[in-house]
Design a protein around this motif. Structure first.
Motif, PDB file in Angstrom:
ATOM      1  N   TYR A 183       0.863  -1.183   0.000  1.00  0.00           N
ATOM      2  CA  TYR A 183       0.000   0.000   0.000  1.00  0.00           C
ATOM      3  C   TYR A 183       0.901   1.235   0.000  1.00  0.00           C
ATOM      4  CZ  TYR A 183      -3.322  -3.595   1.355  1.00  0.00           C
ATOM      5  OH  TYR A 183      -4.085  -4.742   1.394  1.00  0.00           O
ATOM      6  N   GLY A 184       0.971   1.914  -1.110  1.00  0.00           N
ATOM      7  CA  GLY A 184       1.881   3.060  -1.209  1.00  0.00           C
ATOM      8  C   GLY A 184       3.311   2.599  -0.980  1.00  0.00           C
ATOM      9  N   LYS A 185       3.979   3.221   0.008  1.00  0.00           N
ATOM     10  CA  LYS A 185       5.371   2.859   0.272  1.00  0.00           C
ATOM     11  C   LYS A 185       5.487   1.654   1.210  1.00  0.00           C
ATOM     12  CE  LYS A 185       7.690   7.396  -0.236  1.00  0.00           C
ATOM     13  NZ  LYS A 185       7.512   7.355  -1.662  1.00  0.00           N
ATOM     14  N   LEU A 186       4.363   1.203   1.727  1.00  0.00           N
ATOM     15  CA  LEU A 186       4.385   0.082   2.678  1.00  0.00           C
ATOM     16  C   LEU A 186       4.337  -1.253   1.927  1.00  0.00           C
ATOM     17  CD1 LEU A 186       4.089  -0.814   5.703  1.00  0.00           C
ATOM     18  CD2 LEU A 186       1.627  -0.652   5.368  1.00  0.00           C
ATOM     19  N   THR A 187       5.447  -1.983   1.943  1.00  0.00           N
ATOM     20  CA  THR A 187       5.503  -3.262   1.234  1.00  0.00           C
ATOM     21  C   THR A 187       4.938  -4.375   2.118  1.00  0.00           C
ATOM     22  OG1 THR A 187       7.482  -2.506   0.107  1.00  0.00           O
ATOM     23  CG2 THR A 187       7.039  -4.860   0.024  1.00  0.00           C
ATOM     24  N   ILE A 188       4.002  -5.128   1.576  1.00  0.00           N
ATOM     25  CA  ILE A 188       3.384  -6.216   2.333  1.00  0.00           C
ATOM     26  C   ILE A 188       3.777  -7.575   1.735  1.00  0.00           C
ATOM     27  CG2 ILE A 188       1.198  -7.254   3.100  1.00  0.00           C
ATOM     28  CD1 ILE A 188       1.606  -4.524   4.369  1.00  0.00           C
ATOM     29  N   LEU A 189       3.737  -7.684   0.414  1.00  0.00           N
ATOM     30  CA  LEU A 189       4.045  -8.962  -0.245  1.00  0.00           C
ATOM     31  C   LEU A 189       5.459  -8.921  -0.813  1.00  0.00           C
ATOM     32  CD1 LEU A 189       0.706  -9.341  -2.267  1.00  0.00           C
ATOM     33  CD2 LEU A 189       1.283 -10.422  -0.067  1.00  0.00           C
ATOM     34  N   HIS A 190       6.204  -9.986  -0.578  1.00  0.00           N
ATOM     35  CA  HIS A 190       7.602 -10.030  -1.018  1.00  0.00           C
ATOM     36  C   HIS A 190       7.842 -11.222  -1.939  1.00  0.00           C
ATOM     37  CE1 HIS A 190       8.615  -7.181   2.241  1.00  0.00           C
ATOM     38  NE2 HIS A 190       7.689  -7.851   2.920  1.00  0.00           N
ATOM     39  N   ASP A 191       8.250 -10.932  -3.165  1.00  0.00           N
ATOM     40  CA  ASP A 191       8.714 -11.980  -4.096  1.00  0.00           C
ATOM     41  C   ASP A 191       7.774 -13.183  -4.188  1.00  0.00           C
ATOM     42  OD1 ASP A 191      11.110 -10.546  -4.618  1.00  0.00           O
ATOM     43  OD2 ASP A 191      11.908 -11.261  -2.700  1.00  0.00           O
ATOM     44  N   ILE A 192       6.513 -12.908  -4.420  1.00  0.00           N
ATOM     45  CA  ILE A 192       5.544 -14.000  -4.530  1.00  0.00           C
ATOM     46  C   ILE A 192       5.644 -14.636  -5.921  1.00  0.00           C
ATOM     47  CG2 ILE A 192       3.068 -14.559  -4.593  1.00  0.00           C
ATOM     48  CD1 ILE A 192       3.710 -13.693  -1.838  1.00  0.00           C
ATOM     49  N   ALA A 193       5.702 -15.970  -5.931  1.00  0.00           N
ATOM     50  CA  ALA A 193       5.642 -16.715  -7.199  1.00  0.00           C
ATOM     51  C   ALA A 193       4.560 -17.770  -7.027  1.00  0.00           C
ATOM     52  CB  ALA A 193       6.975 -17.377  -7.498  1.00  0.00           C
ATOM     53  N   LEU A 194       3.688 -17.846  -7.998  1.00  0.00           N
ATOM     54  CA  LEU A 194       2.526 -18.734  -7.843  1.00  0.00           C
ATOM     55  C   LEU A 194       1.929 -19.028  -9.213  1.00  0.00           C
ATOM     56  CD1 LEU A 194      -0.120 -17.536  -5.251  1.00  0.00           C
ATOM     57  CD2 LEU A 194      -0.817 -18.013  -7.550  1.00  0.00           C
ATOM     58  N   THR A 195       1.548 -20.271  -9.443  1.00  0.00           N
ATOM     59  CA  THR A 195       0.956 -20.650 -10.732  1.00  0.00           C
ATOM     60  C   THR A 195      -0.300 -21.461 -10.483  1.00  0.00           C
ATOM     61  OG1 THR A 195       3.151 -20.793 -11.687  1.00  0.00           O
ATOM     62  CG2 THR A 195       1.378 -21.830 -12.921  1.00  0.00           C
ATOM     63  N   VAL A 196      -1.391 -21.041 -11.078  1.00  0.00           N
ATOM     64  CA  VAL A 196      -2.643 -21.780 -10.938  1.00  0.00           C
ATOM     65  C   VAL A 196      -3.094 -22.230 -12.327  1.00  0.00           C
ATOM     66  CG1 VAL A 196      -5.011 -21.731 -10.050  1.00  0.00           C
ATOM     67  CG2 VAL A 196      -3.247 -20.338  -8.951  1.00  0.00           C
ATOM     68  N   PRO A 197      -3.018 -23.546 -12.604  1.00  0.00           N
ATOM     69  CA  PRO A 197      -3.458 -24.029 -13.915  1.00  0.00           C
ATOM     70  C   PRO A 197      -4.974 -23.918 -14.070  1.00  0.00           C
ATOM     71  CG  PRO A 197      -2.289 -25.755 -12.674  1.00  0.00           C
ATOM     72  CD  PRO A 197      -2.521 -24.616 -11.741  1.00  0.00           C
ATOM     73  N   ALA A 198      -5.434 -23.863 -15.317  1.00  0.00           N
ATOM     74  CA  ALA A 198      -6.867 -23.780 -15.592  1.00  0.00           C
ATOM     75  C   ALA A 198      -7.591 -24.947 -14.936  1.00  0.00           C
ATOM     76  CB  ALA A 198      -7.105 -23.793 -17.097  1.00  0.00           C
ATOM     77  N   GLY A 199      -8.716 -24.647 -14.300  1.00  0.00           N
ATOM     78  CA  GLY A 199      -9.537 -25.692 -13.701  1.00  0.00           C
ATOM     79  C   GLY A 199      -9.127 -26.095 -12.293  1.00  0.00           C
ATOM     80  N   GLN A 200      -8.090 -25.475 -11.771  1.00  0.00           N
ATOM     81  CA  GLN A 200      -7.649 -25.845 -10.418  1.00  0.00           C
ATOM     82  C   GLN A 200      -8.390 -25.033  -9.348  1.00  0.00           C
ATOM     83  OE1 GLN A 200      -3.552 -24.905  -8.649  1.00  0.00           O
ATOM     84  NE2 GLN A 200      -3.322 -27.089  -9.039  1.00  0.00           N
ATOM     85  N   PHE A 201      -8.561 -25.665  -8.200  1.00  0.00           N
ATOM     86  CA  PHE A 201      -9.082 -25.008  -6.999  1.00  0.00           C
ATOM     87  C   PHE A 201      -7.875 -24.828  -6.083  1.00  0.00           C
ATOM     88  CE2 PHE A 201     -12.701 -25.528  -3.567  1.00  0.00           C
ATOM     89  CZ  PHE A 201     -12.157 -24.509  -2.816  1.00  0.00           C
ATOM     90  N   ALA A 202      -7.346 -23.584  -6.066  1.00  0.00           N
ATOM     91  CA  ALA A 202      -6.165 -23.309  -5.248  1.00  0.00           C
ATOM     92  C   ALA A 202      -6.568 -22.538  -4.005  1.00  0.00           C
ATOM     93  CB  ALA A 202      -5.154 -22.498  -6.050  1.00  0.00           C
ATOM     94  N   ALA A 203      -5.912 -22.834  -2.896  1.00  0.00           N
ATOM     95  CA  ALA A 203      -6.199 -22.129  -1.643  1.00  0.00           C
ATOM     96  C   ALA A 203      -4.963 -21.360  -1.204  1.00  0.00           C
ATOM     97  CB  ALA A 203      -6.615 -23.116  -0.567  1.00  0.00           C
ATOM     98  N   ILE A 204      -5.201 -20.173  -0.649  1.00  0.00           N
ATOM     99  CA  ILE A 204      -4.130 -19.382  -0.047  1.00  0.00           C
ATOM    100  C   ILE A 204      -4.403 -19.392   1.451  1.00  0.00           C
ATOM    101  CG2 ILE A 204      -2.948 -17.143   0.014  1.00  0.00           C
ATOM    102  CD1 ILE A 204      -3.037 -18.105  -2.826  1.00  0.00           C
ATOM    103  N   LEU A 205      -3.520 -20.029   2.210  1.00  0.00           N
ATOM    104  CA  LEU A 205      -3.714 -20.144   3.648  1.00  0.00           C
ATOM    105  C   LEU A 205      -2.690 -19.264   4.365  1.00  0.00           C
ATOM    106  CD1 LEU A 205      -3.879 -24.062   3.770  1.00  0.00           C
ATOM    107  CD2 LEU A 205      -5.740 -22.450   3.343  1.00  0.00           C
TER     108      LEU A 205
END
Ligand SMILES: Nc1ncnc2c1ncn2[C@@H]1O[C@H](COP(=O)(O)OP(=O)(O)O)[C@@H](O)[C@H]1O
Ligand SMILES: [Mg+2]
Length: 243
Positions: A11-33
């Motif tokens: 948010y602005g200068k406040l970094t929350i997420l760092h170097d996220i890498a993620l792949t969701v193939p078509a038709g998948q049910f992915a969860a973020i926990l």
């Protein structure tokens, strides 16, 4: 369907997420926990252009979408169901659904509404009721239905089971699984790891804005210790049993 590389955002200068890498193939049910404050909602908001992206790429259905305006996401086939404020409370269930059907011909609208009531039967019974007077579970079903009516390729849902009774938690996940089985790709943020792991295909564990661990639902259910150490939740044998 969704591919994120090297994503750093906040948010602005406040970094929350760092170097996220993620792949969701078509038709998948992915969860973020992940525990409270780990950046789960920020990740979904980033996907729909509601945060500041410092670097990284987000590709949805082959197209780069980082930095695109939020209003254009729906047209691309991306539906976002936020955790709160996800229905029009002063309108009836039917009026909410009709709003989501704008742009369709009368015939298409009738067909979509029929299909909607068969996927979300509870909404049929509640048609004339004001959305603000629905139970938490019913309202969540309406919010999911509103996202589904946009005919998305990918649906993003923020804590759809939060605060619901155990029966409705199952009902929500059963419905999400049914949507996924029709070919819609799902990314579902959940604090309730034990429940969602029984329904999703793959899960990412987020901690302090980074992906700490990932695996198939079966791997995570079999690896109680890892889930416990990353999330601080205990997985009992009963929870881990197939639904
Ligand atoms: N609009 C905002 N402005 C600044 N910081 C925010 C905002 N929303 C969330 N945060 C901060 O981002 C971090 C992650 O929050 P969030 O993504 O909501 O976590 P989660 O959904 O995993 O509980 C928290 O430290 C939170 O205080
Ligand atoms: Mg959140």
């Amino acid at each position: 369907m969704l591919s994120i590389t090297d994503l750093t955002a906040g948010y602005g200068k406040l970094t929350i997420l760092h170097d996220i890498a993620l792949t969701v193939p078509a038709g998948q049910f992915a969860a973020i926990l992940g525990p409270n404050g780990s950046g789960k909602s920020t990740l979904l908001k980033t996907l729909v252009g509601l945060t500041t992206v410092e670097r990284g790429t987000i590709r949805f259905d082959g197209q780069p979408i980082a930095g695109r305006r939020t209003e254009t996401m729906r047209g691309l086939g991306l539906a976002y169901v936020p955790q709160r404020e996800n229905v029009f409370k002063s309108m009836t269930v039917r009026e909410n659904l009709l709003l989501a059907l704008r742009g369709l011909s009368r015939q298409e609208g009738v067909a979509a509404l029929d299909e909607c009531y068969s996927l979300f039967p509870v909404l049929k019974d509640r048609r004339p009721q004001c959305a603000g007077s629905l139970s938490g579970g019913e309202r969540q079903m309406l919010a999911i239905a509103l996202g589904w009516l946009a005919q998305p390729k990918l649906m993003l849902l923020d804590e759809p089971s939060a605060g619901l009774s155990p029966l409705f938690v199952i009902e929500v996940f059963r419905t999400l699984r049914a949507l996924c089985d029709t070919g819609i790709t799902l990314v579902v943020v959940e604090q309730n790891a034990r429940s969602v792991l029984r329904w999703c295909d793959y899960a990412y564990l987020l901690r302090e804005g980074q992906i700490a661990f990932q695996g198939t639902a079966a791997e995570l259910l079999a690896d109680e210790e890892t889930v416990k150490s990353y999330l601080g939740v205990k997985m009992t044998r009963k929870d881990a049993a197939p639904a």
